[in-house]
Structure formats: C-alpha cells, structure tokens
Motif scaffolding. Structure first.
Motif, PDB file in Angstrom:
ATOM      1  N   LYS A  80      16.237  18.414   9.372  1.00 21.12           N
ATOM      2  CA  LYS A  80      17.214  17.474   9.007  1.00 21.12           C
ATOM      3  C   LYS A  80      18.471  17.039  10.592  1.00 21.12           C
ATOM      4  O   LYS A  80      18.976  15.895  10.792  1.00 21.12           O
ATOM      5  N   ILE A  81      18.870  17.990  10.731  1.00 20.30           N
ATOM      6  CA  ILE A  81      19.447  18.020  11.932  1.00 20.30           C
ATOM      7  C   ILE A  81      19.254  17.349  12.960  1.00 20.30           C
ATOM      8  O   ILE A  81      20.138  16.433  13.865  1.00 20.30           O
ATOM      9  N   LEU A  82      18.066  17.889  13.275  1.00 19.10           N
ATOM     10  CA  LEU A  82      17.635  17.161  15.146  1.00 19.10           C
ATOM     11  C   LEU A  82      17.103  16.011  14.155  1.00 19.10           C
ATOM     12  O   LEU A  82      17.583  15.341  15.261  1.00 19.10           O
ATOM     13  N   ALA A  83      16.847  14.985  13.959  1.00 21.40           N
ATOM     14  CA  ALA A  83      16.843  13.596  12.792  1.00 21.40           C
ATOM     15  C   ALA A  83      17.680  13.128  13.086  1.00 21.40           C
ATOM     16  O   ALA A  83      17.505  11.559  13.233  1.00 21.40           O
ATOM     17  N   SER A  84      18.687  13.403  12.362  1.00 20.05           N
ATOM     18  CA  SER A  84      20.677  12.606  12.993  1.00 20.05           C
ATOM     19  C   SER A  84      20.803  12.003  14.437  1.00 20.05           C
ATOM     20  O   SER A  84      19.878  12.436  14.921  1.00 20.05           O
ATOM     21  N   VAL A  85      21.109  10.625  13.893  1.00 20.29           N
ATOM     22  CA  VAL A  85      21.825   9.883  14.809  1.00 20.29           C
ATOM     23  C   VAL A  85      22.744   9.381  14.750  1.00 20.29           C
ATOM     24  O   VAL A  85      23.308   9.049  13.660  1.00 20.29           O
ATOM     25  N   PRO A  86      23.277   9.365  16.197  1.00 20.55           N
ATOM     26  CA  PRO A  86      24.484   9.780  16.412  1.00 20.55           C
ATOM     27  C   PRO A  86      25.146   8.370  16.374  1.00 20.55           C
ATOM     28  O   PRO A  86      23.960   7.652  16.663  1.00 20.55           O
TER      29      PRO A  86
END
Length: 289
Positions: A80-86
C-alpha cells in the motif's frame, strides 16, 4: 529474519545477512521472501531496500550494486505504501547548490524505512535537470504546504542547516484559524515549551471574517519544534482550520490551512540576501463567512 504471515506478500520486513557476494540483492531478497524480482526492484526504486556495511546503513537502489560478505540487506515492503502516488511539488528556484519548492499538502519532507518516493527530496532527485543528489535541510509537516529548501550536496545541506540552527533564516507562515483572533494582543508572542524544549512563535492578525468565525494570522517562528505553530494556536483556542490532530479538521472539510509563505536568507551560493515568497494564489484566505 522475516516479519510476515504465511502467504502474506503485501507487508514484509526481512533482514538478510550476505554470505555469498556473488549473489545479487534481488536474488537474495527473493529467496528470503518469495516476492517476484520485479516487486523487489520496484521496492528499491521507492526506497524500501537498505544495505548495512559495517556501521553504515543506506538505501539500496541499484540492482547491480555489488555486495560483500558480511553486508546485511533490509527489505521493508508494504504494498500500500509503495503504491502511493506522491503529490507533485512545484519548482520555484534552482540555484544549483540548492533548490526551492512549493510543497503541496500530503507530500512528505523526509521518508521512512518503508520508502521515500513520496518526499520532495526524492522528487527533486528524479525530476531536476541536470540530475543531482538531494538532501533534507528542514521539515514541513506532511499536512502543511508551502516553501521548502532542498540541498544538492552534503556541504550545502550542512551550510543551510547551520543557517536554520543559528536562526539566520527568516520563516513566515499564514494560518487560517478558528475564531476571532482580534481578542488577542497584536502581535502576540508565545513562548510555551513543546515537549520540554524552548519554543517561540509570534502571531500577527491580518484579517477577521465578517462574523468573527475565522481569522487570518501571519506567523513567524524562532524555533522549529514538531507541530509548533499548530500546537501553539490550538493552546490559544484558535486551532488551524483543517487540523485533524489539534482542531476540528474532520468537521472543517478542508486540508490544513497552514502555509509556509516566506523564506529569507543570505544565499550560501551567491553570498547575497534572497527572499522567496509564495504567489497569492497559494495562500489561505478568509473566504465567504
């Protein structure tokens, strides 16, 4: 050591001691976790893989990085964290040795062991031309927005950090707060300690809404404690609109209305005074009552 439930490939923490330097980081981590190599490579680019050599631990981004016997690999994998889009920051000035950005709400100042791809520093590394390393100099709350400096060498990071440490950089914020701030002295200096440390904020009233329900306040700070402005305003009974930690943010229905609007300093690159201000379109306003 692996911290994961059997069959759980969405959240894994693992630490692998390198016995065979011929093996690649991805091979070793795949053997330890069962994750596909592409997922491990993706985690590397997002800043979730680390390597320890002796007393030095740093992020590992290159698949081709050579290892030594005795190195230790660390993977902090959270899908979930890695898929976050900044959220995308805006470049306001590039001085070479450092750059100035408008950090939007939700973008972080620095990363964690689980990744750094949603930070302004990593964004600068990936998007500035020419490419160069980037280093954190100071922090701005994830929930806040506004001006932030990014250094592009360790020596520049140290020089800018020294300016902040000696309070040679002027920092100003604009905050939209609850209530009628005209009942407070103007300006108002607050010296309430935060977490046992000295903390100094000064507030100057700019505007009050017609019904007195909201006020726009300019803030200057002499110290940079965690959540300093938000905590001082909440203690005064005027929490920042949109503050979900110290105010009624859930009911306000907007993002935190706290903006770092000005940075003034003696430029360590050109040795002259410089001032960076946000355009009015990015500043909080009273709005309709």
């Amino acid at each position: 050591m692996t911290d994961a439930k059997p069959g759980d490939n969405d959240h894994i923490e693992t630490h692998v001691l390198v016995d065979s330097p011929e093996a690649s980081p991805t091979e070793l981590l795949q053997q330890a976790t069962g994750l596909a190599k592409q997922r491990i490579k993706f985690a590397m680019t997002q800043g979730a893989v680390w390597v320890t050599r002796g007393r030095n631990t740093q992020r590992l981004r290159r698949v081709t990085r050579s290892l030594q016997k005795g190195d230790e690999l660390h993977l902090y994998y959270d899908a979930k964290i890695l898929a976050s889009v900044p959220a995308e920051p805006e470049l306001l000035a590039d001085v070479g040795g450092y750059s100035v950005w408008r950090k939007p709400y939700g973008l972080r100042s620095q990363g964690s062991k689980w990744g750094d791809h949603c930070t302004v520093v990593r964004w600068a590394e990936r998007h500035l031309q020419p490419e160069r390393p980037a280093f954190t100099v100071h922090r701005l709350d994830r929930a806040a927005n506004g001006l932030i400096l990014v250094a592009h060498s360790r020596s520049m990071a140290a020089a800018l950090a020294e300016l902040f440490r000696t309070r040679a950089i002027e920092k100003r914020y604009l905050a939209l707060v609850a209530g009628d701030f005209s009942t407070q002295p103007n300006p108002l200096r607050v010296e309430t300690p935060i977490d046992g440390k000295n903390a100094v904020s000064e507030f100057s009233l700019q505007h009050v809404s017609v019904g007195g329900e909201r006020s726009l306040v300019e803030v200057s700070i002499e110290t940079g404690r965690k959540h300093q402005v938000r905590r001082h305003l909440a203690e005064l009974g005027h929490p920042v609109i949109g503050d979900r930690r110290y105010g009624a943010g859930e009911d306000d229905g907007v993002d935190l209305q706290l903006t770092a609007c000005l940075l003034a300093l003696q430029c360590p690159v050109n040795d002259r005074p410089v001032e960076y201000r946000l355009d009015a379109k990015w500043l909080p306003t009273i709005g309709p009552d």
